[in-house]
Design a protein around this motif. Structure first.
Motif, mmCIF file in Angstrom:
data_model
loop_
_atom_site.group_PDB
_atom_site.id
_atom_site.type_symbol
_atom_site.label_atom_id
_atom_site.label_comp_id
_atom_site.label_asym_id
_atom_site.label_seq_id
_atom_site.Cartn_x
_atom_site.Cartn_y
_atom_site.Cartn_z
ATOM 1 N N GLY A 37 -59.151 20.900 56.775
ATOM 2 C CA GLY A 37 -59.378 21.618 58.020
ATOM 3 C C GLY A 37 -58.702 22.966 58.016
ATOM 4 O O GLY A 37 -59.226 23.938 58.570
ATOM 5 N N GLU A 38 -57.542 23.072 57.382
ATOM 6 C CA GLU A 38 -56.818 24.343 57.331
ATOM 7 C C GLU A 38 -57.588 25.386 56.531
ATOM 8 O O GLU A 38 -57.623 26.548 56.907
ATOM 9 C CB GLU A 38 -55.419 24.143 56.741
ATOM 10 N N ARG A 39 -58.198 24.971 55.451
ATOM 11 C CA ARG A 39 -58.993 25.900 54.643
ATOM 12 C C ARG A 39 -60.163 26.436 55.467
ATOM 13 O O ARG A 39 -60.457 27.623 55.459
ATOM 14 C CB ARG A 39 -59.499 25.195 53.394
ATOM 15 N N PHE A 129 -56.079 42.718 54.208
ATOM 16 C CA PHE A 129 -55.320 41.845 55.091
ATOM 17 C C PHE A 129 -55.387 40.420 54.571
ATOM 18 O O PHE A 129 -56.435 39.958 54.136
ATOM 19 C CB PHE A 129 -55.886 41.907 56.518
ATOM 20 N N ILE A 130 -54.255 39.736 54.623
ATOM 21 C CA ILE A 130 -54.188 38.345 54.186
ATOM 22 C C ILE A 130 -54.320 37.463 55.419
ATOM 23 O O ILE A 130 -53.567 37.616 56.382
ATOM 24 C CB ILE A 130 -52.855 38.043 53.472
ATOM 25 N N ILE A 139 -52.644 28.221 51.622
ATOM 26 C CA ILE A 139 -54.076 28.389 51.877
ATOM 27 C C ILE A 139 -54.269 29.756 52.516
ATOM 28 O O ILE A 139 -53.742 30.027 53.595
ATOM 29 C CB ILE A 139 -54.618 27.276 52.787
ATOM 30 N N ALA A 140 -55.015 30.633 51.821
ATOM 31 C CA ALA A 140 -55.163 32.002 52.297
ATOM 32 C C ALA A 140 -56.505 32.581 51.884
ATOM 33 O O ALA A 140 -57.168 32.078 50.972
ATOM 34 C CB ALA A 140 -54.030 32.877 51.756
ATOM 35 N N THR A 156 -58.718 32.661 48.442
ATOM 36 C CA THR A 156 -57.708 32.466 47.411
ATOM 37 C C THR A 156 -56.805 31.313 47.847
ATOM 38 O O THR A 156 -56.465 31.212 49.015
ATOM 39 C CB THR A 156 -56.877 33.726 47.145
ATOM 40 N N LEU A 157 -56.477 30.444 46.926
ATOM 41 C CA LEU A 157 -55.597 29.331 47.247
ATOM 42 C C LEU A 157 -54.250 29.486 46.560
ATOM 43 O O LEU A 157 -53.424 28.612 46.592
ATOM 44 C CB LEU A 157 -56.240 28.003 46.816
ATOM 45 N N LYS A 158 -54.011 30.650 45.946
ATOM 46 C CA LYS A 158 -52.742 30.905 45.286
ATOM 47 C C LYS A 158 -51.767 31.495 46.290
ATOM 48 O O LYS A 158 -52.160 32.174 47.227
ATOM 49 C CB LYS A 158 -52.921 31.890 44.139
#
Length: 160
Positions: A37-39, A129-130, A139-140, A156-158
């Protein structure tokens, strides 16, 4: 005449081992393909920011106006919001704001103000912007606005 073989099927132990192996593989596959859900929240926020910026740039181009994108940073959390100040066109000297919803927006550059020229369809300087989950910091997504007014979202998940 053919003689029937003594072994006609699988033993119970063999069937249980095969079932166990299938369950382990199915569980591993489910964990690797799950969409948290966060992603989803981060990607939705990134897409909302992309759409908001794109629509304002298209509006400025239609009206031959320009605007200044001002980055508003919350002093306690350092999360960002945005204010647009319009110059020229029917919205001259009007302002509007964008506040993040369920994900945090962080700065990826040093500039506090960016100017968009609707006549040339350029943003100076370009911006990134991130968009980050408030719960799971790794999670970004990245929203970039090129100098030629193209807005893009990259997942990106890094850790940034």
């Amino acid at each position: 005449m053919r003689r029937p073989s003594a072994r006609r099927g699988f033993s119970l132990a063999e069937l249980l081992c095969a079932a166990l192996a299938l369950c382990v593989l199915a569980g591993a596959a489910a964990l690797s393909f799950r969409d948290t859900g966060e992603r989803r929240i981060v990607l939705e926020e990134a897409e909302e920011l992309r759409a908001w910026l794109s629509s304002r740039m298209a509006q400025a181009a239609r009206e031959g106006a320009e605007f200044k994108l001002i980055i508003d940073a919350d002093k306690t959390t350092q999360e960002l919001g945005f204010t647009i100040e319009w110059y020229g066109g029917p919205r001259d000297l009007e302002t509007e704001t964008y506040e993040p919803g369920r994900a945090a927006i962080e700065r990826d550059s040093l500039a506090n103000e960016h100017t968009f020229d609707g006549e040339w369809f350029t943003l100076t300087p370009a911006a990134s912007f991130i968009i980050r989950s408030r719960r799971e910091r790794d999670i970004a997504a990245l929203v970039t606005v090129s100098g030629v007014g193209y807005v893009d979202v990259k997942e990106t998940l890094k850790e940034q």
